[in-house]
Design a protein around this motif. Structure first.
Motif, PDB file in Angstrom:
ATOM      1  N   ALA A 154       8.423  -2.633  -9.613  1.00 33.20           N
ATOM      2  CA  ALA A 154       7.687  -3.843  -9.213  1.00 33.20           C
ATOM      3  C   ALA A 154       8.087  -4.235  -7.798  1.00 33.20           C
ATOM      4  N   THR A 155       8.115  -3.263  -6.902  1.00 28.29           N
ATOM      5  CA  THR A 155       8.467  -3.514  -5.502  1.00 28.29           C
ATOM      6  C   THR A 155       7.568  -4.603  -4.919  1.00 28.29           C
ATOM      7  N   ARG A 156       8.203  -5.680  -4.416  1.00 31.46           N
ATOM      8  CA  ARG A 156       7.434  -6.823  -3.895  1.00 31.46           C
ATOM      9  C   ARG A 156       8.081  -7.323  -2.625  1.00 31.46           C
ATOM     10  N   HIS A 157       7.387  -7.176  -1.501  1.00 34.84           N
ATOM     11  CA  HIS A 157       7.878  -7.756  -0.255  1.00 34.84           C
ATOM     12  C   HIS A 157       6.724  -7.879   0.732  1.00 34.84           C
ATOM     13  N   LEU A 158       6.911  -8.747   1.736  1.00 34.11           N
ATOM     14  CA  LEU A 158       5.874  -9.006   2.728  1.00 34.11           C
ATOM     15  C   LEU A 158       6.546  -9.532   3.989  1.00 34.11           C
ATOM     16  N   GLU A 159       6.033  -9.108   5.137  1.00 39.77           N
ATOM     17  CA  GLU A 159       6.595  -9.523   6.414  1.00 39.77           C
ATOM     18  C   GLU A 159       5.486 -10.172   7.257  1.00 39.77           C
ATOM     19  N   PHE A 160       5.791 -11.291   7.911  1.00 35.42           N
ATOM     20  CA  PHE A 160       4.777 -11.976   8.704  1.00 35.42           C
ATOM     21  C   PHE A 160       5.454 -12.854   9.752  1.00 35.42           C
ATOM     22  N   GLU A 161       4.644 -13.410  10.645  1.00 33.04           N
ATOM     23  CA  GLU A 161       5.125 -14.300  11.706  1.00 33.04           C
ATOM     24  C   GLU A 161       4.381 -15.626  11.655  1.00 33.04           C
ATOM     25  N   LEU A 162       5.037 -16.672  12.096  1.00 35.62           N
ATOM     26  CA  LEU A 162       4.393 -17.958  12.354  1.00 35.62           C
ATOM     27  C   LEU A 162       4.494 -18.245  13.852  1.00 35.62           C
ATOM     28  N   ASP A 163       3.360 -18.659  14.444  1.00 35.57           N
ATOM     29  CA  ASP A 163       3.342 -18.878  15.897  1.00 35.57           C
ATOM     30  C   ASP A 163       3.056 -20.324  16.273  1.00 35.57           C
ATOM     31  N   GLY A 164       3.031 -21.210  15.259  1.00 33.70           N
ATOM     32  CA  GLY A 164       2.790 -22.618  15.547  1.00 33.70           C
ATOM     33  C   GLY A 164       1.343 -23.039  15.468  1.00 33.70           C
ATOM     34  N   THR A 165       0.429 -22.089  15.200  1.00 34.39           N
ATOM     35  CA  THR A 165      -1.000 -22.427  15.163  1.00 34.39           C
ATOM     36  C   THR A 165      -1.510 -22.680  13.751  1.00 34.39           C
TER      37      THR A 165
ATOM     38  N   ARG B 111       0.817  -1.216   0.000  1.00 36.54           N
ATOM     39  CA  ARG B 111       0.000   0.000   0.000  1.00 36.54           C
ATOM     40  C   ARG B 111       0.849   1.265   0.000  1.00 36.54           C
ATOM     41  N   ASP B 112       1.938   1.246   0.792  1.00 34.69           N
ATOM     42  CA  ASP B 112       2.764   2.447   0.883  1.00 34.69           C
ATOM     43  C   ASP B 112       3.396   2.784  -0.456  1.00 34.69           C
ATOM     44  N   PHE B 113       3.730   1.764  -1.233  1.00 35.95           N
ATOM     45  CA  PHE B 113       4.323   2.004  -2.542  1.00 35.95           C
ATOM     46  C   PHE B 113       3.304   2.622  -3.495  1.00 35.95           C
ATOM     47  N   VAL B 114       2.096   2.081  -3.504  1.00 35.73           N
ATOM     48  CA  VAL B 114       1.049   2.633  -4.373  1.00 35.73           C
ATOM     49  C   VAL B 114       0.793   4.095  -4.037  1.00 35.73           C
ATOM     50  N   ARG B 115       0.694   4.407  -2.753  1.00 33.46           N
ATOM     51  CA  ARG B 115       0.442   5.798  -2.351  1.00 33.46           C
ATOM     52  C   ARG B 115       1.591   6.701  -2.770  1.00 33.46           C
ATOM     53  N   ALA B 116       2.809   6.232  -2.637  1.00 34.66           N
ATOM     54  CA  ALA B 116       3.973   7.037  -2.989  1.00 34.66           C
ATOM     55  C   ALA B 116       4.042   7.299  -4.494  1.00 34.66           C
ATOM     56  N   VAL B 117       3.746   6.289  -5.305  1.00 32.50           N
ATOM     57  CA  VAL B 117       3.750   6.478  -6.760  1.00 32.50           C
ATOM     58  C   VAL B 117       2.614   7.411  -7.172  1.00 32.50           C
ATOM     59  N   ALA B 118       1.456   7.259  -6.535  1.00 34.68           N
ATOM     60  CA  ALA B 118       0.328   8.149  -6.838  1.00 34.68           C
ATOM     61  C   ALA B 118       0.675   9.601  -6.515  1.00 34.68           C
ATOM     62  N   ALA B 119       1.352   9.821  -5.375  1.00 29.51           N
ATOM     63  CA  ALA B 119       1.762  11.178  -5.015  1.00 29.51           C
ATOM     64  C   ALA B 119       2.766  11.723  -6.023  1.00 29.51           C
ATOM     65  N   ALA B 120       3.684  10.867  -6.485  1.00 26.46           N
ATOM     66  CA  ALA B 120       4.658  11.290  -7.493  1.00 26.46           C
ATOM     67  C   ALA B 120       3.953  11.647  -8.797  1.00 26.46           C
ATOM     68  N   TRP B 121       2.935  10.868  -9.170  1.00 24.50           N
ATOM     69  CA  TRP B 121       2.169  11.142 -10.393  1.00 24.50           C
ATOM     70  C   TRP B 121       1.462  12.499 -10.296  1.00 24.50           C
ATOM     71  N   GLU B 122       0.903  12.795  -9.136  1.00 27.45           N
ATOM     72  CA  GLU B 122       0.156  14.039  -8.968  1.00 27.45           C
ATOM     73  C   GLU B 122       1.049  15.270  -9.130  1.00 27.45           C
ATOM     74  N   ARG B 123       2.286  15.195  -8.650  1.00 22.07           N
ATOM     75  CA  ARG B 123       3.146  16.382  -8.716  1.00 22.07           C
ATOM     76  C   ARG B 123       4.056  16.408  -9.945  1.00 22.07           C
ATOM     77  N   GLU B 124       4.071  15.326 -10.724  1.00 24.51           N
ATOM     78  CA  GLU B 124       4.979  15.254 -11.868  1.00 24.51           C
ATOM     79  C   GLU B 124       4.608  16.261 -12.954  1.00 24.51           C
ATOM     80  N   GLN B 125       5.594  16.962 -13.479  1.00 23.96           N
ATOM     81  CA  GLN B 125       5.382  17.959 -14.527  1.00 23.96           C
ATOM     82  C   GLN B 125       5.915  17.523 -15.894  1.00 23.96           C
ATOM     83  N   SER B 126       6.735  16.492 -15.898  1.00 24.36           N
ATOM     84  CA  SER B 126       7.247  15.962 -17.166  1.00 24.36           C
ATOM     85  C   SER B 126       6.179  15.090 -17.815  1.00 24.36           C
ATOM     86  N   PRO B 127       5.714  15.424 -19.017  1.00 21.92           N
ATOM     87  CA  PRO B 127       4.669  14.618 -19.662  1.00 21.92           C
ATOM     88  C   PRO B 127       5.078  13.158 -19.861  1.00 21.92           C
ATOM     89  N   ALA B 128       6.337  12.930 -20.255  1.00 24.23           N
ATOM     90  CA  ALA B 128       6.781  11.554 -20.494  1.00 24.23           C
ATOM     91  C   ALA B 128       6.805  10.754 -19.190  1.00 24.23           C
TER      92      ALA B 128
END
Length: 510
Positions: free
Chosen positions: A278-289, A26-43
């Motif tokens: 294509a930023t791809r990562h995920l963090e999680f825990e296993l607790d034995g259940t 989610r943080d990556f999508v929001r960051a790219v969207a913010a970059a798109w909003e302020r970008e002035q270069s058409p390309a």
């Protein structure tokens, strides 16, 4: 004591890799969207729009964001009270999860790992083995961080040993332009400082797992030297004007993440590794259940952006393409390609070179006369797909073959991503050819333009085989025209000056 069952770990690795193949953080999508909003270069704005549209399409269709579904990198923190109910090693359990994820018939992922790394370089067929880093820690927690790193960004890893009195910021600013655009900016820079050479690079890789939060840091200000360094590097790198896909623009990096470690008094080891579009990562825990569970994100997390070609885009019929038409293209022109083209990457080019040098000629059915070649290794199709995600690979790797291809096969031009070297640009100019780029990080979007696909040669190379694609309105940009002008030289140069002017104006108005 926590007891981790073999099946739970394997299932969690499978599920995590499938999840990150089509869901951006989610943080990556929001960051790219913010970059798109302020970008002035058409390309650059157009490229960001394609990346965001592709991201939403992948989330909706649950198909890979990028055709390069990455080398699997796993960081494990294992409590010393954790035990495993298995006769397999950790590496074997994780590799089984990778195998199942990459061969899943519902969403097969591209196998890119080759063994041995030199010589025959046979594809392992299931993207194993993973790269596993393990740390034993106190307690009974089992934490897993998993990433899928594409080759384009991994190839841009840099390392240096600075003198303790050297300026680290200046090294980054001096080094980053030489990394080119093969890492598909904008992304995140991971930097590791200290330790030993291998420790610095490992920290740089691990730093990329942290969430993007540079805007929060900008608002509250730095509270320690590392945060101050992050802000300085972020600001200086973005003044370079490299921009999205290296086309020139305001945003080159979305964030700078830094980890540090004590080091020898005589040394300052520094590692730097970028994350790509294509930023791809995920963090999680296993607790034995049981296995980990991953909640799909809401599509409301994506901006309401739907890329479409602009009215300035020129339609090109590949089946009637001539050098005279190519001569009318100018660097920066946006084209929509329709018709037939051939594909090929490193391994295919090497075989073509061997065949031509031996006098055997090209394989039956392979004729590059008056055609374009697309540097791509697609994902296998599912359901009614013609081809899976099929974005461009880094063209720079094919520079060594360009004169051969243009001079001996009748090839008119090439499609890939990132810049070309000076000798290749001169070869393109001499042969009145052209080099076009598709957007790295928009593989699923690009694949929608492919209406037919068939393997025509070197089937044993898997994703590196030569395909014939029939495309309709495939979006590309002229990156090197027949006169030898390069968008990757002109764009950043132009936008670095514009950014300097904007900053000067802003300073005067304060």
């Amino acid at each position: 004591m926590t007891l981790i069952r073999e099946d739970d770990l394997i299932q969690s690795i499978h599920d995590a890799l499938q999840y990150i193949s089509y869901f951006h953080p989610r943080d990556f999508v929001r960051a790219v969207a913010a970059a798109w909003e302020r970008e002035q270069s058409p390309a650059a704005k157009d490229a960001l729009e394609q990346i965001l549209t592709n991201s939403r399409m992948s989330a909706e269709g649950r198909r890979p964001i990028c055709q390069d579904t990455g080398v699997v990198v796993v960081f494990l923190k294992i409590g010393m009270n954790v035990r495993f109910d298995s006769n397999r090693s950790l590496q074997e359990m994780i590799d089984e999860g990778v195998h199942r994820a990459y061969t899943d018939p519902i969403n097969p992922l591209r196998a890119s790992m080759v063994d041995p790394p030199i010589g025959e370089r046979r594809n392992t067929g299931d993207n194993t083995p993973a790269i596993v880093h393990t740390e034993l820690v106190p307690g009974d927690r089992f934490e897993i961080a998993i990433a899928a790193k594409g080759g384009g960004s991994e190839n841009k890893a840099r390392f240096t040993t600075l003198n303790p009195s050297d300026d680290l910021v200046e090294w980054v600013v001096r080094t980053l332009p030489g990394m080119g655009a093969g890492w598909c900016p904008p992304g995140v820079l991971g930097i590791g400082i200290g330790g030993t050479p291998e420790k610095a690079l490992l920290m740089a890789k691990e730093a990329l797992l942290s969430p993007i939060d540079i805007h929060e840091l900008q608002q509250r200000g730095p509270s320690n030297p590392i945060e101050e360094l992050r802000l300085k590097i972020h600001e200086r790198v973005n003044t370079l004007g490299i921009g999205a896909q290296g086309l020139g623009g305001l945003t080159t990096v979305l964030d700078v993440k830094i980890l540090s470690y004590p080091t020898h008094a005589a040394s300052l080891p520094v590692g730097m590794i970028p994350n790509c579009a294509a930023t791809r990562h995920l963090e999680f825990e296993l607790d034995g259940t049981g296995p980990a569970t991953f909640e799909p994100p809401s599509l409301d997390d994506w901006p309401d952006i739907h890329w479409a070609p602009g009215p300035e885009a020129r339609r090109v019929n590949l089946d009637t393409l001539t050098r005279e038409e190519i001569a009318s293209w100018q660097v920066g022109d946006r084209l929509l390609l329709s018709g037939r083209l051939l594909t090929g990457r490193d391994a295919a080019h090497k075989r073509i070179q061997q065949l031509l040098e031996s006098g055997q000629g090209l394989p039956e059915g392979v004729d590059f006369t008056n055609r374009l070649i697309y540097y791509v290794g697609p994902v296998d199709p599912v359901g009614d797909e013609v081809v899976g995600p099929a974005g461009p690979t880094t063209a720079t790797r094919m520079d060594k073959f360009t004169e051969l291809m243009l001079g001996q096969t009748g090839l008119l031009g090439m499609i890939g991503k990132a810049e070309r070297g000076p000798e290749t640009i001169e070869s393109i100019r001499r042969h009145k050819a052209a080099y076009l780029i598709a957007v790295g990080g928009a593989a699923y979007l690009v694949s929608q333009a492919v209406k037919k696909a068939r393997v025509v040669a070197f089937e044993d190379l898997g994703m590196e085989a030569i395909y014939e694609f029939e495309v309709q309105d495939m979006p590309v940009t002229v990156a090197v025209d027949s006169h030898g002008e390069s968008v990757h030289q002109r764009g950043p140069a132009e936008w670095s000056m514009r950014i300097a002017e904007l900053r000067h104006t802003l300073h005067q108005n304060r």
